[in-house]
Design a protein around this motif. Structure first.
Motif, PDB file in Angstrom:
ATOM      1  N   UNK A   1       0.990  -1.255  -0.112  1.00 41.17           N
ATOM      2  CA  UNK A   1       0.082   0.028  -0.026  1.00 41.17           C
ATOM      3  C   UNK A   1       0.989   1.191  -0.034  1.00 41.17           C
ATOM      4  N   UNK A   2       2.060   1.036   0.084  1.00 38.61           N
ATOM      5  CA  UNK A   2       3.024   2.187   0.474  1.00 38.61           C
ATOM      6  C   UNK A   2       3.862   2.498  -0.853  1.00 38.61           C
ATOM      7  N   UNK A   3       3.864   3.918  -1.142  1.00 36.50           N
ATOM      8  CA  UNK A   3       4.933   4.155  -2.430  1.00 36.50           C
ATOM      9  C   UNK A   3       6.355   4.096  -2.030  1.00 36.50           C
ATOM     10  N   UNK A   4       6.568   4.071  -0.898  1.00 39.20           N
ATOM     11  CA  UNK A   4       8.066   4.128  -0.087  1.00 39.20           C
ATOM     12  C   UNK A   4       8.421   2.435  -0.574  1.00 39.20           C
ATOM     13  N   UNK A   5       9.817   2.301  -0.960  1.00 37.56           N
ATOM     14  CA  UNK A   5      10.309   0.984  -1.232  1.00 37.56           C
ATOM     15  C   UNK A   5      10.914   0.556   0.343  1.00 37.56           C
ATOM     16  N   UNK A   6      10.352  -0.661   0.753  1.00 31.74           N
ATOM     17  CA  UNK A   6      11.225  -1.184   1.746  1.00 31.74           C
ATOM     18  C   UNK A   6      11.788  -2.316   1.529  1.00 31.74           C
ATOM     19  N   UNK A   7      13.238  -2.248   1.670  1.00 33.94           N
ATOM     20  CA  UNK A   7      14.138  -3.568   1.195  1.00 33.94           C
ATOM     21  C   UNK A   7      14.797  -4.119   2.663  1.00 33.94           C
ATOM     22  N   UNK A   8      15.148  -5.228   2.491  1.00 33.42           N
ATOM     23  CA  UNK A   8      15.930  -6.034   3.715  1.00 33.42           C
ATOM     24  C   UNK A   8      17.423  -6.249   3.194  1.00 33.42           C
ATOM     25  N   UNK A   9      18.385  -5.565   3.852  1.00 32.02           N
ATOM     26  CA  UNK A   9      19.716  -5.857   3.488  1.00 32.02           C
ATOM     27  C   UNK A   9      20.512  -6.355   4.294  1.00 32.02           C
ATOM     28  N   UNK A  10      21.547  -7.126   4.065  1.00 27.41           N
ATOM     29  CA  UNK A  10      22.603  -7.611   5.236  1.00 27.41           C
ATOM     30  C   UNK A  10      23.198  -6.389   5.932  1.00 27.41           C
ATOM     31  N   UNK A  11      23.575  -6.747   6.910  1.00 28.37           N
ATOM     32  CA  UNK A  11      24.119  -5.588   7.904  1.00 28.37           C
ATOM     33  C   UNK A  11      25.455  -4.919   7.128  1.00 28.37           C
ATOM     34  N   UNK A  12      26.194  -6.034   6.502  1.00 29.71           N
ATOM     35  CA  UNK A  12      27.327  -5.688   5.646  1.00 29.71           C
ATOM     36  C   UNK A  12      27.085  -4.665   4.644  1.00 29.71           C
ATOM     37  N   UNK A  13      26.065  -4.801   4.022  1.00 31.57           N
ATOM     38  CA  UNK A  13      25.768  -3.829   2.652  1.00 31.57           C
ATOM     39  C   UNK A  13      24.978  -2.742   3.335  1.00 31.57           C
ATOM     40  N   UNK A  14      24.350  -2.674   4.330  1.00 36.50           N
ATOM     41  CA  UNK A  14      23.657  -1.532   5.183  1.00 36.50           C
ATOM     42  C   UNK A  14      24.799  -0.392   5.434  1.00 36.50           C
ATOM     43  N   UNK A  15      25.738  -1.234   6.140  1.00 31.74           N
ATOM     44  CA  UNK A  15      26.821  -0.302   6.676  1.00 31.74           C
ATOM     45  C   UNK A  15      27.602   0.747   5.572  1.00 31.74           C
ATOM     46  N   UNK A  16      27.728  -0.169   4.363  1.00 34.77           N
ATOM     47  CA  UNK A  16      28.250   0.477   3.386  1.00 34.77           C
ATOM     48  C   UNK A  16      27.480   2.079   2.966  1.00 34.77           C
ATOM     49  N   UNK A  17      26.164   2.046   3.255  1.00 33.78           N
ATOM     50  CA  UNK A  17      25.540   3.211   2.804  1.00 33.78           C
ATOM     51  C   UNK A  17      25.451   4.325   3.905  1.00 33.78           C
ATOM     52  N   UNK A  18      26.201   3.857   5.154  1.00 37.11           N
ATOM     53  CA  UNK A  18      26.225   4.987   6.285  1.00 37.11           C
ATOM     54  C   UNK A  18      27.399   5.847   6.126  1.00 37.11           C
TER      55      UNK A  18
END
Length: 433
Positions: free
Chosen positions: A72-89
């Protein structure tokens, strides 16, 4: 005057701009980045949905609720491994991320948060992070709103300053106009400002100063005028008495003495005439008229008494008509020429040319010149460079003073320096009429 208020306005504007920058960095240091705060407010709905709906699901239903939100949301929710998520931080946000807090990525319109720290949501949930993208974040609009807010504040500050400055500017303009008129010889010039004006006390002090100067000059002029006229009477009596004495004189020695006394009286009469001329020069307004300046300068050269020094006259073709008091200019140049003839060895030169900034008239000679230390003093009344000379050769010390006064009444200037001919060079600069 305009430059003063322009600089003041620029200073106020720069001060407000610097204050805005300082306020931004101060708020960032004390309370965090304002852009992140704005983005967090704009993404508050999605954060609330995650924390109050998805996270409140019973055990093993977390993923189900997340999928419903995705639908129902226009926002995209994804699940990422912590290692990949840390690269975005960025480095400064990793500690908050490890504590399980929501970390906003303003530039990419996204946020990151660990699913949980203990793995209670689902198997391996403590090794993954939720990445929300395409959030309704528009920091640019918020910053524009902040800029408009600062602009409104600046205008609210600048408008009263502008009104206040304009009032002061007009008052100062009147004060400057009065000073200019007073400096040009209009001794009756005064400035009248309402008592409510901030610079009214200063204007009153100017007026009081002008009153005192006018009274002093009037008193001085009146004294010189009266004394000069009073001296004329005993001079006339002495001349008459000497004429009678000459008629009765029998010896050559007595006649020689009488002749010397007549010379002294003639000298005194000339001095009184010079003094009266100086007084009238300051009292009477200029009689401005248009005349041929080249012909006037040539007539000065023709009117000089014959003397040993040769006279060179060089007047440029562009020196034609000029608007001024012909009598005063004639006298000023004549005084300089007589002075040059008096001290020249063999040659005197008169030249004139019209330039962009006005007319330049030069009188120079090949005499002994004037020491640099005394070049300003020679324009003082009664100052004579060579005090060993008597007045028959050295004059009264009024000729150069009269010349300077005549030139200054025309708004010009006169100066003296060394001439290439070896003597003194007097330069007259007259403004373009």
């Amino acid at each position: 005057m305009n430059r003063l208020f322009r600089r003041f306005a620029v200073l106020v504007t720069l001060s407000i701009s610097v204050a805005a920058v300082i306020a931004y960095f101060a708020m960032s240091w004390l309370f965090g980045d304002p852009q992140e705060s704005i983005a967090r407010r704009q993404a508050a709905g999605q954060i609330f949905l995650l924390e109050q709906y998805v996270d409140q699901a019973p055990a093993d239903e977390w993923l189900g609720r997340l999928n419903k939100v995705r639908e129902v949301s226009e926002v995209r929710f994804d699940l990422l491994p912590l290692a990949a998520a840390r690269q975005h931080l960025p480095a400064g946000s990793r500690a908050a991320f490890e504590r399980g807090e929501v970390v906003i990525d303003v530039r990419n319109k996204a946020f990151l948060r660990r699913v949980d720290l203990s793995g209670d949501r689902y198997i391996g949930s403590n090794e993954e992070a939720i990445h929300a993208q395409d959030l309704p974040i528009d920091v640019g609009l918020a910053l524009k709103m902040e800029a408009v807010r600062y602009l409104i504040v600046a205008l609210v500050v600048l408008v009263p300053i502008a009104v206040w400055s304009r009032a002061h500017w007009r008052s100062l303009q009147k004060l400057a106009q009065m000073a200019d008129e007073f400096g040009q010889g209009q001794l009756a010039a005064r400035v009248h400002l309402p008592a409510s004006e901030a610079i009214h006390p200063l204007a009153e002090r100017f007026n009081n100063m002008a009153d005192r100067i006018e009274r002093l000059l009037d008193a001085q002029s009146s004294l010189l005028h009266s004394v000069s006229h009073e001296i004329r009477t005993p001079i006339a009596r002495l001349e008459f008495a000497l004429e009678l004495l000459r008629d009765a004189a029998q010896s050559p020695a007595l006649e020689e003495r009488i002749a010397a006394m007549e010379g002294d009286l003639h000298e005194l009469n000339q001095l009184v005439s010079e003094l009266l001329g100086m007084i009238r020069m300051g009292d009477q307004p200029l009689k401005r008229e248009r005349f041929n300046l080249a012909e006037t300068l040539r007539s000065v050269a023709d009117s000089l008494p014959p003397a040993a020094p040769a006279l060179d006259v060089l007047v440029a073709d562009n020196v034609d008509s000029y608007r001024g008091d012909r009598r005063l200019l004639l006298r000023a140049v004549c005084n300089l020429m007589r002075n040059a003839q008096k001290y020249a060895a063999t040659r005197v030169a008169l030249s004139a040319a019209r330039r962009l900034d006005g007319v330049r008239i030069v009188v120079e000679d090949d005499g002994p010149g004037i020491p640099e230390a005394e070049r300003e003093k020679i324009f003082d009344p009664f100052y004579r460079l060579d005090r060993s000379r008597d007045r028959s050769t050295g004059g009264f010390g009024l000729g150069l003073s009269i010349a300077r006064k005549a030139i200054e009444l025309h708004g010009g200037a006169i100066s003296v320096d060394s001439s290439p001919m070896g003597g003194a060079r007097f330069t007259i600069r007259l403004p373009i009429d």
